[in-house]
Design a protein around this motif. Sequence first.
Motif, PDB file in Angstrom:
ATOM      1  N   GLY A 229       5.624   9.363   8.973  1.00  0.00           N
ATOM      2  CA  GLY A 229       6.738   8.808   9.720  1.00  0.00           C
ATOM      3  C   GLY A 229       7.214   9.737  10.814  1.00  0.00           C
ATOM      4  O   GLY A 229       6.670  10.821  11.027  1.00  0.00           O
ATOM      5  N   ARG A 230       8.267   9.298  11.483  1.00  0.00           N
ATOM      6  CA  ARG A 230       8.719   9.977  12.690  1.00  0.00           C
ATOM      7  C   ARG A 230       9.323  11.354  12.416  1.00  0.00           C
ATOM      8  O   ARG A 230       9.454  12.164  13.341  1.00  0.00           O
ATOM      9  CB  ARG A 230       9.755   9.109  13.407  1.00  0.00           C
ATOM     10  N   GLU A 231       9.689  11.658  11.166  1.00  0.00           N
ATOM     11  CA  GLU A 231      10.312  12.939  10.840  1.00  0.00           C
ATOM     12  C   GLU A 231       9.314  13.968  10.315  1.00  0.00           C
ATOM     13  O   GLU A 231       9.714  14.994   9.777  1.00  0.00           O
ATOM     14  CB  GLU A 231      11.419  12.729   9.800  1.00  0.00           C
ATOM     15  N   ARG A 232       8.023  13.729  10.509  1.00  0.00           N
ATOM     16  CA  ARG A 232       7.018  14.609   9.918  1.00  0.00           C
ATOM     17  C   ARG A 232       7.177  16.060  10.378  1.00  0.00           C
ATOM     18  O   ARG A 232       7.169  16.991   9.568  1.00  0.00           O
ATOM     19  CB  ARG A 232       5.613  14.103  10.247  1.00  0.00           C
ATOM     20  N   ARG A 233       7.328  16.263  11.665  1.00  0.00           N
ATOM     21  CA  ARG A 233       7.452  17.632  12.174  1.00  0.00           C
ATOM     22  C   ARG A 233       8.715  18.302  11.651  1.00  0.00           C
ATOM     23  O   ARG A 233       8.702  19.488  11.296  1.00  0.00           O
ATOM     24  CB  ARG A 233       7.443  17.631  13.703  1.00  0.00           C
TER      25      ARG A 233
ATOM     26  N   LEU B 108       6.782  14.709  -7.780  1.00  0.00           N
ATOM     27  CA  LEU B 108       6.195  13.854  -6.761  1.00  0.00           C
ATOM     28  C   LEU B 108       7.315  13.240  -5.923  1.00  0.00           C
ATOM     29  O   LEU B 108       8.342  12.808  -6.464  1.00  0.00           O
ATOM     30  CB  LEU B 108       5.382  12.743  -7.436  1.00  0.00           C
ATOM     31  N   GLY B 109       7.130  13.240  -4.591  1.00  0.00           N
ATOM     32  CA  GLY B 109       8.040  12.562  -3.671  1.00  0.00           C
ATOM     33  C   GLY B 109       7.245  11.580  -2.838  1.00  0.00           C
ATOM     34  O   GLY B 109       6.245  11.967  -2.229  1.00  0.00           O
ATOM     35  N   VAL B 110       7.656  10.327  -2.815  1.00  0.00           N
ATOM     36  CA  VAL B 110       6.889   9.273  -2.139  1.00  0.00           C
ATOM     37  C   VAL B 110       7.806   8.468  -1.241  1.00  0.00           C
ATOM     38  O   VAL B 110       8.880   8.020  -1.675  1.00  0.00           O
ATOM     39  CB  VAL B 110       6.230   8.329  -3.170  1.00  0.00           C
ATOM     40  N   GLY B 111       7.402   8.277   0.016  1.00  0.00           N
ATOM     41  CA  GLY B 111       8.183   7.412   0.894  1.00  0.00           C
ATOM     42  C   GLY B 111       8.033   7.773   2.355  1.00  0.00           C
ATOM     43  O   GLY B 111       7.407   8.772   2.720  1.00  0.00           O
TER      44      GLY B 111
ATOM     45  N   TYR C 101       8.119  -6.267   8.698  1.00  0.00           N
ATOM     46  CA  TYR C 101       6.708  -6.154   8.296  1.00  0.00           C
ATOM     47  C   TYR C 101       5.906  -5.414   9.353  1.00  0.00           C
ATOM     48  O   TYR C 101       6.002  -5.688  10.548  1.00  0.00           O
ATOM     49  CB  TYR C 101       6.071  -7.518   8.058  1.00  0.00           C
ATOM     50  N   SER C 102       5.096  -4.472   8.893  1.00  0.00           N
ATOM     51  CA  SER C 102       4.123  -3.782   9.731  1.00  0.00           C
ATOM     52  C   SER C 102       2.955  -3.375   8.842  1.00  0.00           C
ATOM     53  O   SER C 102       3.177  -2.963   7.693  1.00  0.00           O
ATOM     54  CB  SER C 102       4.742  -2.533  10.371  1.00  0.00           C
ATOM     55  N   PRO C 103       1.705  -3.469   9.330  1.00  0.00           N
ATOM     56  CA  PRO C 103       0.578  -3.000   8.521  1.00  0.00           C
ATOM     57  C   PRO C 103       0.691  -1.530   8.149  1.00  0.00           C
ATOM     58  O   PRO C 103       0.082  -1.085   7.169  1.00  0.00           O
ATOM     59  CB  PRO C 103      -0.630  -3.252   9.435  1.00  0.00           C
ATOM     60  N   GLN C 104       1.460  -0.748   8.914  1.00  0.00           N
ATOM     61  CA  GLN C 104       1.661   0.671   8.615  1.00  0.00           C
ATOM     62  C   GLN C 104       2.978   0.916   7.883  1.00  0.00           C
ATOM     63  O   GLN C 104       3.409   2.053   7.731  1.00  0.00           O
ATOM     64  CB  GLN C 104       1.661   1.505   9.903  1.00  0.00           C
ATOM     65  N   GLY C 105       3.621  -0.152   7.429  1.00  0.00           N
ATOM     66  CA  GLY C 105       4.930  -0.027   6.806  1.00  0.00           C
ATOM     67  C   GLY C 105       4.861   0.503   5.386  1.00  0.00           C
ATOM     68  O   GLY C 105       3.803   0.843   4.862  1.00  0.00           O
ATOM     69  N   GLY C 106       6.031   0.550   4.750  1.00  0.00           N
ATOM     70  CA  GLY C 106       6.141   1.099   3.405  1.00  0.00           C
ATOM     71  C   GLY C 106       6.485   0.031   2.386  1.00  0.00           C
ATOM     72  O   GLY C 106       5.685  -0.848   2.084  1.00  0.00           O
ATOM     73  N   GLY C 107       7.730   0.082   1.847  1.00  0.00           N
ATOM     74  CA  GLY C 107       8.115  -0.801   0.761  1.00  0.00           C
ATOM     75  C   GLY C 107       8.090  -2.271   1.124  1.00  0.00           C
ATOM     76  O   GLY C 107       7.677  -3.105   0.306  1.00  0.00           O
ATOM     77  N   VAL C 108       8.524  -2.621   2.337  1.00  0.00           N
ATOM     78  CA  VAL C 108       8.517  -4.030   2.726  1.00  0.00           C
ATOM     79  C   VAL C 108       7.090  -4.551   2.835  1.00  0.00           C
ATOM     80  O   VAL C 108       6.796  -5.682   2.428  1.00  0.00           O
ATOM     81  CB  VAL C 108       9.298  -4.246   4.036  1.00  0.00           C
ATOM     82  N   ARG C 109       6.191  -3.734   3.381  1.00  0.00           N
ATOM     83  CA  ARG C 109       4.777  -4.156   3.454  1.00  0.00           C
ATOM     84  C   ARG C 109       4.249  -4.427   2.040  1.00  0.00           C
ATOM     85  O   ARG C 109       3.574  -5.441   1.802  1.00  0.00           O
ATOM     86  CB  ARG C 109       3.943  -3.081   4.138  1.00  0.00           C
TER      87      ARG C 109
END
Length: 393
Positions: free
Chosen positions: A251-255, A216-219, A10-18
């Motif tokens: 996320g970390r792979e943005r660049r 659309l791509g989401v994630g 869990y993280s406030p900035q998380g995705g599916g688990v949040r």
Amino acid sequence: MKIVDVCAFYSPQGGGVRTYVEQKLRIGPLLGHEIVVLAPGDEDTVIERGPGARIVTIKSPRFPLDRKYGYFAESRQLHAALDAEAPDFVEATSPWRSAGLVADWAGSAPRSLVMHADPLSAYAYRWLGNIFSRQTIDRQFSIFWEHLRRHSRKFDHVVCANRDLSRRLTEGGVSHVVTIPMGVERGCFSPGHRDPALRARLLADCGLPESAALLLGVGRLASEKRWPLVIDAVNLASQQSPIGLVMLGEGRERRTILRHIAGNPHVRLFAPERDRAHFARIMASADALVHGCEAETFCMTAAEARASGIPVVVPDAGGAADHAAGGAGRTYAAADSNAAARAILDVVRERPRSRSRSRSRSRPRATARTMDEHFHELFAAYAACLDRRRQAA
């Protein structure tokens, strides 16, 4: 019941688990249960989320590979928090360290391991699958299998959201495996939210006219999501039909992903849409959802697409494949951009071309399971387990 979820993911900035946790905190009390989420955080805090629902954070280190998340570093702190909460039922929702910590807790409450992650598919099979068979990879990662087998014997359930993962775990000797599919937020996603004007604006953002197809791509922007494969597949399919791809994620792979897009005006990367009502309109206004990850345990975005009445283009492995069933989309050979491109073209060529045809047989029926149904089934399984314990005592 008082249900305590030990949720390292869990993280406030998380995705599916949040998203899953937010739904649990809302639905659990409506079903008569008290829900407490124990999560790693920067400080020891208590966040009240309404009657019978709260998040308790335990001061913990940040996870070095993705600093949006933390991890439970000390068993003493976590076990003390569980002792203080005195739960009727305990969940561990990570197969890593917290599974062992919950398994080793001395409390008497029954417990379940909810498989929110499929680490072998996300990492080992993805990294080594082009070189070795899965059987060979499993032998090399026997320490993880033994970790799951050993701890599963201390859990009353190991909960999977898709049949494929349940099968693999059972065949691997993991005990007490059950399949309880997840679902979508009730009343949020619907084909009725389709907005032609919004669709036209998104295509314009991609430098394309309304006659083009909108994907659309989401994630999360993480390596296991295989966004470069999705981009390559769209680029290949675009050689035969005009297609725009709108991606929502961070996320970390943005660049890395921006470099892969390489300035293509027909592929746009935007921040996640946090307004759920507006996100539902975006989802329903696309012509299809495309996804690249074969390691999903459920794939919430594919379920939301199905509920929104748009087809999905997803790998033929992992939880995402379940959402293409019944004519609701296309699957393609996992990790194969050429196969994904062919599936995209099939969906693009079959899409409705006008608003009057928007409910034609080309659009899947909105028959997605709801999260209310998921939690009703999950908590009923917990209650039955607790009743058996009490009767035996």
